[in-house]
Design a protein around this motif. Structure first.
Motif, PDB file in Angstrom:
ATOM      1  N   GLY A  97       5.265  -4.745   6.370  1.00 32.00           N
ATOM      2  CA  GLY A  97       5.926  -4.039   7.458  1.00 32.00           C
ATOM      3  C   GLY A  97       7.210  -3.337   7.059  1.00 32.00           C
ATOM      4  N   SER A  98       7.675  -3.545   5.837  1.00 33.30           N
ATOM      5  CA  SER A  98       8.872  -2.865   5.337  1.00 33.30           C
ATOM      6  C   SER A  98       8.482  -1.881   4.233  1.00 33.30           C
ATOM      7  CB  SER A  98       9.880  -3.880   4.792  1.00 33.30           C
ATOM      8  OG  SER A  98      10.336  -4.730   5.832  1.00 33.30           O
ATOM      9  N   ILE A  99       9.392  -0.956   3.946  1.00 30.75           N
ATOM     10  CA  ILE A  99       9.110   0.094   2.978  1.00 30.75           C
ATOM     11  C   ILE A  99       9.945  -0.092   1.713  1.00 30.75           C
ATOM     12  CG2 ILE A  99       9.275   2.580   2.509  1.00 30.75           C
ATOM     13  CD1 ILE A  99       6.980   1.905   4.340  1.00 30.75           C
ATOM     14  N   PHE A 100       9.272  -0.092   0.573  1.00 36.34           N
ATOM     15  CA  PHE A 100       9.921  -0.018  -0.734  1.00 36.34           C
ATOM     16  C   PHE A 100       9.853   1.423  -1.226  1.00 36.34           C
ATOM     17  CE2 PHE A 100       9.358  -4.534  -0.784  1.00 36.34           C
ATOM     18  CZ  PHE A 100      10.211  -5.037  -1.750  1.00 36.34           C
ATOM     19  N   HIS A 101      10.943   1.920  -1.805  1.00 37.72           N
ATOM     20  CA  HIS A 101      10.919   3.192  -2.512  1.00 37.72           C
ATOM     21  C   HIS A 101      10.821   2.908  -4.009  1.00 37.72           C
ATOM     22  CE1 HIS A 101      12.917   4.527   1.304  1.00 37.72           C
ATOM     23  NE2 HIS A 101      11.963   5.436   1.169  1.00 37.72           N
ATOM     24  N   VAL A 102       9.865   3.548  -4.652  1.00 38.31           N
ATOM     25  CA  VAL A 102       9.628   3.350  -6.078  1.00 38.31           C
ATOM     26  C   VAL A 102       9.628   4.721  -6.752  1.00 38.31           C
ATOM     27  CG1 VAL A 102       8.088   2.410  -7.839  1.00 38.31           C
ATOM     28  CG2 VAL A 102       8.216   1.316  -5.575  1.00 38.31           C
ATOM     29  N   ASP A 103      10.484   4.902  -7.740  1.00 35.60           N
ATOM     30  CA  ASP A 103      10.558   6.171  -8.478  1.00 35.60           C
ATOM     31  C   ASP A 103       9.930   6.017  -9.852  1.00 35.60           C
ATOM     32  OD1 ASP A 103      11.938   7.194  -6.367  1.00 35.60           O
ATOM     33  OD2 ASP A 103      13.873   7.355  -7.368  1.00 35.60           O
ATOM     34  N   SER A 104       9.177   7.021 -10.256  1.00 33.80           N
ATOM     35  CA  SER A 104       8.634   7.030 -11.612  1.00 33.80           C
ATOM     36  C   SER A 104       8.534   8.469 -12.098  1.00 33.80           C
ATOM     37  CB  SER A 104       7.246   6.364 -11.667  1.00 33.80           C
ATOM     38  OG  SER A 104       6.298   7.114 -10.940  1.00 33.80           O
ATOM     39  N   LEU A 105       8.603   8.652 -13.406  1.00 32.47           N
ATOM     40  CA  LEU A 105       8.438   9.977 -13.977  1.00 32.47           C
ATOM     41  C   LEU A 105       6.983  10.401 -13.858  1.00 32.47           C
ATOM     42  CD1 LEU A 105      10.682   9.721 -17.177  1.00 32.47           C
ATOM     43  CD2 LEU A 105      11.237  10.785 -14.983  1.00 32.47           C
ATOM     44  N   HIS A 106       6.763  11.666 -13.562  1.00 34.34           N
ATOM     45  CA  HIS A 106       5.417  12.173 -13.280  1.00 34.34           C
ATOM     46  C   HIS A 106       4.458  11.958 -14.445  1.00 34.34           C
ATOM     47  CE1 HIS A 106       2.252  15.244 -12.640  1.00 34.34           C
ATOM     48  NE2 HIS A 106       2.411  14.917 -11.384  1.00 34.34           N
TER      49      HIS A 106
ATOM     50  N   MET B 241       0.853  -1.197   0.000  1.00 32.64           N
ATOM     51  CA  MET B 241       0.000   0.000   0.000  1.00 32.64           C
ATOM     52  C   MET B 241       0.882   1.238   0.000  1.00 32.64           C
ATOM     53  SD  MET B 241      -2.904   1.212   2.764  1.00 32.64           S
ATOM     54  CE  MET B 241      -4.031  -0.098   2.277  1.00 32.64           C
ATOM     55  N   ILE B 242       0.489   2.233  -0.792  1.00 34.33           N
ATOM     56  CA  ILE B 242       1.233   3.490  -0.852  1.00 34.33           C
ATOM     57  C   ILE B 242       1.024   4.257   0.456  1.00 34.33           C
ATOM     58  CG2 ILE B 242       1.445   5.714  -2.022  1.00 34.33           C
ATOM     59  CD1 ILE B 242       0.539   4.325  -4.596  1.00 34.33           C
ATOM     60  N   LYS B 243       2.110   4.511   1.176  1.00 33.77           N
ATOM     61  CA  LYS B 243       2.036   5.209   2.450  1.00 33.77           C
ATOM     62  C   LYS B 243       2.368   6.690   2.330  1.00 33.77           C
ATOM     63  CE  LYS B 243       1.292   3.252   5.698  1.00 33.77           C
ATOM     64  NZ  LYS B 243      -0.010   2.875   6.298  1.00 33.77           N
ATOM     65  N   ASP B 244       3.207   7.045   1.327  1.00 34.08           N
ATOM     66  CA  ASP B 244       3.588   8.448   1.179  1.00 34.08           C
ATOM     67  C   ASP B 244       4.058   8.685  -0.248  1.00 34.08           C
ATOM     68  OD1 ASP B 244       3.926  11.064   1.906  1.00 34.08           O
ATOM     69  OD2 ASP B 244       5.762  10.749   3.053  1.00 34.08           O
ATOM     70  N   ILE B 245       4.000   9.953  -0.669  1.00 35.72           N
ATOM     71  CA  ILE B 245       4.430  10.339  -2.010  1.00 35.72           C
ATOM     72  C   ILE B 245       5.179  11.665  -1.900  1.00 35.72           C
ATOM     73  CG2 ILE B 245       3.722  10.825  -4.395  1.00 35.72           C
ATOM     74  CD1 ILE B 245       1.004   9.499  -3.680  1.00 35.72           C
ATOM     75  N   SER B 246       6.331  11.755  -2.557  1.00 32.15           N
ATOM     76  CA  SER B 246       7.057  13.021  -2.629  1.00 32.15           C
ATOM     77  C   SER B 246       7.492  13.240  -4.063  1.00 32.15           C
ATOM     78  CB  SER B 246       8.271  13.015  -1.691  1.00 32.15           C
ATOM     79  OG  SER B 246       9.144  11.949  -2.005  1.00 32.15           O
ATOM     80  N   MET B 247       7.802  14.484  -4.381  1.00 31.19           N
ATOM     81  CA  MET B 247       8.167  14.824  -5.754  1.00 31.19           C
ATOM     82  C   MET B 247       9.490  15.580  -5.765  1.00 31.19           C
ATOM     83  SD  MET B 247       6.046  17.054  -8.592  1.00 31.19           S
ATOM     84  CE  MET B 247       4.628  15.972  -8.451  1.00 31.19           C
ATOM     85  N   THR B 248      10.401  15.157  -6.649  1.00 35.77           N
ATOM     86  CA  THR B 248      11.652  15.868  -6.893  1.00 35.77           C
ATOM     87  C   THR B 248      11.730  16.148  -8.374  1.00 35.77           C
ATOM     88  OG1 THR B 248      12.724  14.683  -5.072  1.00 35.77           O
ATOM     89  CG2 THR B 248      14.158  15.837  -6.633  1.00 35.77           C
TER      90      THR B 248
END
Length: 337
Positions: free
Chosen positions: A304-313, A285-292
């Motif tokens: 219980g663990s966190i994956f970071h997933v990057d994608s182009l907007h 489940m998506i817990k947070d979203i940030s944009m750079t």
């Protein structure tokens, strides 16, 4: 041809090992970065090359000459410090000319003027340090080191006190000058992005050891252990056995793996995609979203663990926080550690 050699160098402070049998080589004109966390030994190694620290064991050679026991003035090495260390009562011209005057060099005026033009300080010759911006002060410090025509240039986090925009501009300028002069350079930083952007070769240090070295792209794509994977980028580092939902091949069970966030793909959980042979799959489940910039970084909770997933907007739109998703993980991009 090997131009700088650090040969089994060890340094201790009060029986604490700060440099542990360090060996490395640099080629003529190479831009090398010592990268690591505070206290890992990178500045001590730089100061040892400069002659500001004595080594307990080992040798340091520049241009095939052993400089280990020479004074700092005899080493033909230039150093730029984080603090700039400019003389506040001297003008830009006099700060840059100081070393030349001490050595009673000839053609001081022309040498200094050429250097002022190279570092883009024309018109600032008569200014004092307090009248300059931080970036301009750093250029003066760089010019003062380079005007002595050192065989090796040492840079100890010289850009860390500058704001982001000036810092990026100076990164480009520093690289331009270094290439133009073809001067062998050793740069110290704890900023991974800065190291990746500027370097021909990176030496990653941890607790007085060099844990990996190579071209930036090689280190980023092929970290040798968990420390490097966590430090050099935004890798997801995990143990396969920790994820019951992860469909994986048996050859990697029980091992840590590192996965870059940009190779992962998110799809809504209700899409019901079949597991493909070239992919693993995990539900979360998506817990947070940030944009750079134009990159969206999703934090996805999986077991219980966190994956970071990057994608182009612009790719596929933006998924909302709280969305149940599947993470498709390409097996070919998983690095066993």
């Amino acid at each position: 041809m090997t131009y700088v050699t650090i040969d089994h160098v060890t340094k201790k402070y009060d029986n604490q090992v700060v440099l542990n049998d360090i060996s490395l080589t640099l080629q003529k004109g190479e831009f090398a970065t010592l990268l690591g966390q505070s206290g890992c030994g990178k500045s001590t190694l730089l100061r040892s090359i400069a002659g500001l620290e004595e080594v307990d064991v080992g040798n340091i050679l520049v241009d095939q000459k052993n400089i280990t026991n020479l004074s700092s003035r005899q080493r033909e090495v230039g150093m730029v410090f984080q603090s700039y260390a400019l003389f506040p009562n001297m003008t830009v011209f006099d700060n840059i000319a100081f070393g030349l005057k001490m050595k009673k060099e000839k053609n001081i005026k022309s040498k200094v003027q050429n250097m002022i033009e190279m570092v883009d300080l024309t018109g600032k010759e008569g200014s004092y340090p307090h009248q300059l911006s931080g970036g301009q002060q750093q250029r003066v410090a760089l010019a003062r080191a380079l005007v002595m025509e050192p065989k090796v240039l040492l840079l100890d986090e010289p850009l860390s006190a500058l704001d982001a925009k000036i810092r990026k501009n100076l990164q480009k300028e520093l690289r331009r000058i270094q290439r133009e002069l073809n001067i062998t350079t050793v740069f110290v930083t704890h900023d991974q992005e800065e190291a990746m952007t500027m370097s021909d070769k990176i030496f990653i240090m941890n607790k007085g050891n060099i844990v990996q070295s190579g071209a930036p792209s090689d280190i980023y794509v092929s970290p040798v252990n968990t420390f490097v994977a966590r430090f050099i980028g935004n890798y997801n580092v995990m143990n396969i056995n920790d994820f019951n939902q992860l469909v994986c091949s048996t050859e990697l069970k029980g091992q840590d793996v590192a996965i870059r966030p940009e190779v992962l793909q998110l799809v809504p959980a209700d899409r019901g995609l079949p597991v493909q042979s070239e992919n693993w799959k995990a539900k979360g489940m998506i817990k947070d979203i940030s944009m750079t910039g134009n990159v969206l970084r999703y934090e996805v909770e999986v077991g219980g663990s966190i994956f970071h997933v990057d994608s182009l907007h612009h790719q596929g739109g933006m998924l909302d926080k709280g969305t149940s998703v599947q993470i498709l993980i390409p097996k070919k991009d998983c690095i066993a550690l």
